[in-house]
Design a protein around this motif. Sequence first.
Motif, PDB file in Angstrom:
ATOM      1  N   ILE A  27      -5.208  -0.965   7.227  1.00  0.00           N
ATOM      2  CA  ILE A  27      -4.127  -0.415   8.056  1.00  0.00           C
ATOM      3  C   ILE A  27      -3.392  -1.527   8.800  1.00  0.00           C
ATOM      4  O   ILE A  27      -2.165  -1.489   8.959  1.00  0.00           O
ATOM      5  N   ARG A  60       4.221   5.625  -3.599  1.00  0.00           N
ATOM      6  CA  ARG A  60       4.133   7.035  -3.224  1.00  0.00           C
ATOM      7  C   ARG A  60       4.185   7.966  -4.433  1.00  0.00           C
ATOM      8  O   ARG A  60       3.723   9.102  -4.356  1.00  0.00           O
ATOM      9  N   SER A  97      -0.990   2.300   2.342  1.00  0.00           N
ATOM     10  CA  SER A  97      -0.569   2.705   3.687  1.00  0.00           C
ATOM     11  C   SER A  97       0.759   2.059   4.062  1.00  0.00           C
ATOM     12  O   SER A  97       1.575   2.659   4.767  1.00  0.00           O
ATOM     13  N   TYR A 100       3.777   4.194   3.098  1.00  0.00           N
ATOM     14  CA  TYR A 100       3.994   5.346   3.973  1.00  0.00           C
ATOM     15  C   TYR A 100       4.432   4.913   5.371  1.00  0.00           C
ATOM     16  O   TYR A 100       5.265   5.567   6.004  1.00  0.00           O
ATOM     17  N   ILE A 101       3.871   3.796   5.852  1.00  0.00           N
ATOM     18  CA  ILE A 101       4.273   3.282   7.158  1.00  0.00           C
ATOM     19  C   ILE A 101       5.726   2.818   7.111  1.00  0.00           C
ATOM     20  O   ILE A 101       6.462   2.952   8.103  1.00  0.00           O
ATOM     21  N   ASN A 149      -1.725   9.404  12.379  1.00  0.00           N
ATOM     22  CA  ASN A 149      -2.000  10.281  11.230  1.00  0.00           C
ATOM     23  C   ASN A 149      -2.265   9.465   9.968  1.00  0.00           C
ATOM     24  O   ASN A 149      -3.138   9.820   9.166  1.00  0.00           O
ATOM     25  N   GLN A 150      -1.525   8.392   9.795  1.00  0.00           N
ATOM     26  CA  GLN A 150      -1.730   7.546   8.614  1.00  0.00           C
ATOM     27  C   GLN A 150      -3.094   6.867   8.656  1.00  0.00           C
ATOM     28  O   GLN A 150      -3.729   6.669   7.614  1.00  0.00           O
ATOM     29  N   ILE A 153      -5.498   9.423   7.373  1.00  0.00           N
ATOM     30  CA  ILE A 153      -5.325   9.586   5.925  1.00  0.00           C
ATOM     31  C   ILE A 153      -5.961   8.413   5.172  1.00  0.00           C
ATOM     32  O   ILE A 153      -6.674   8.604   4.180  1.00  0.00           O
ATOM     33  N   SER A 154      -5.714   7.199   5.637  1.00  0.00           N
ATOM     34  CA  SER A 154      -6.266   6.022   4.968  1.00  0.00           C
ATOM     35  C   SER A 154      -7.783   5.992   5.067  1.00  0.00           C
ATOM     36  O   SER A 154      -8.465   5.563   4.123  1.00  0.00           O
TER      37      SER A 154
END
Length: 215
Positions: A27, A60, A97, A100-101, A149-150, A153-154
Motif C-alpha cells: 500500500i 483494473r 492498489s 485504484y489509488i 477502504n483500499q 481491500i488490499s
Amino acid sequence: MLESIQIAMPYLLEGLKYTLIITVVGISLGCVIGTIFGLMRTSKSKILYGIASIYIELVRGTPMLAQIFFLHFGLPQLLGINLDKMLTANIIIALNSGAYIAEIVRGGIESVDKGQMEAGRSLGFNSSQTMRYIIWPQALKLMIPPFGNQFVISLKDTSLLSAIAVGELMYQGRQVASSNVIYFDVYLIVCVMYLMITIPISLLLRRVERRLERS
C-alpha cells in the motif's frame, strides 16, 4: 476446537505477520504510484494522460490472480530470471492498489471546485504552487476514506498470493488444515483473524468520515 487452535495458531500468527507486512509495504508503494499516475490522469498532456490511462485500465480490467501468475511465472520465463515470492507479492499489491489509488487521487482533485485554481492564480501562485498549497490539501481530505477502504481491500487481496505459496495467512491456514485435516476449525480461525483487522479499520474509517463531514 481448543486443540485445533493450539495446533494452528503459531502458523497462523506467522502468516498474519507476512500478510500485514505485504499489505503495509504494498500500500505504501501503491500510494506513491497512485499519486503519480493520478496526477498524470489530471494532466493536460495527452501523452501523460494516455500512459496513466493504459496502466489503470490494464490493472483494473484484469483479475488480480492472472496478474500474480503473469508476474511470477510469465515474466521470469520471458526474461530468464526468478523473482523472490515476497518481492512478487509486494510488487503485485503495489501495482494493483496503485491503479485504484490513482483513480482516488484523480477523483479527489477533480472534486475540488475549479474556482480554486483561479483563486490561487489571483494570489500570485503558478499552477504547481496552486496545486500544492490550495487544491491538494482539500483533495487529500476527500481521499482519506477511500484510501482506508483500499487498505482493507488490499489486505484481503493478499489471500490470493497463496496461489504462489507466499507464506501469508491464507496459505498457512491451508497448509495446517490439509496436514491435520481440521478444515472447519482452521478456516474459521482464519476468517476471525481477518475480521479482527478489517472491522476496527472500517469503524475507524466511519468515524473519520463523520468528522470530515462535520468539518
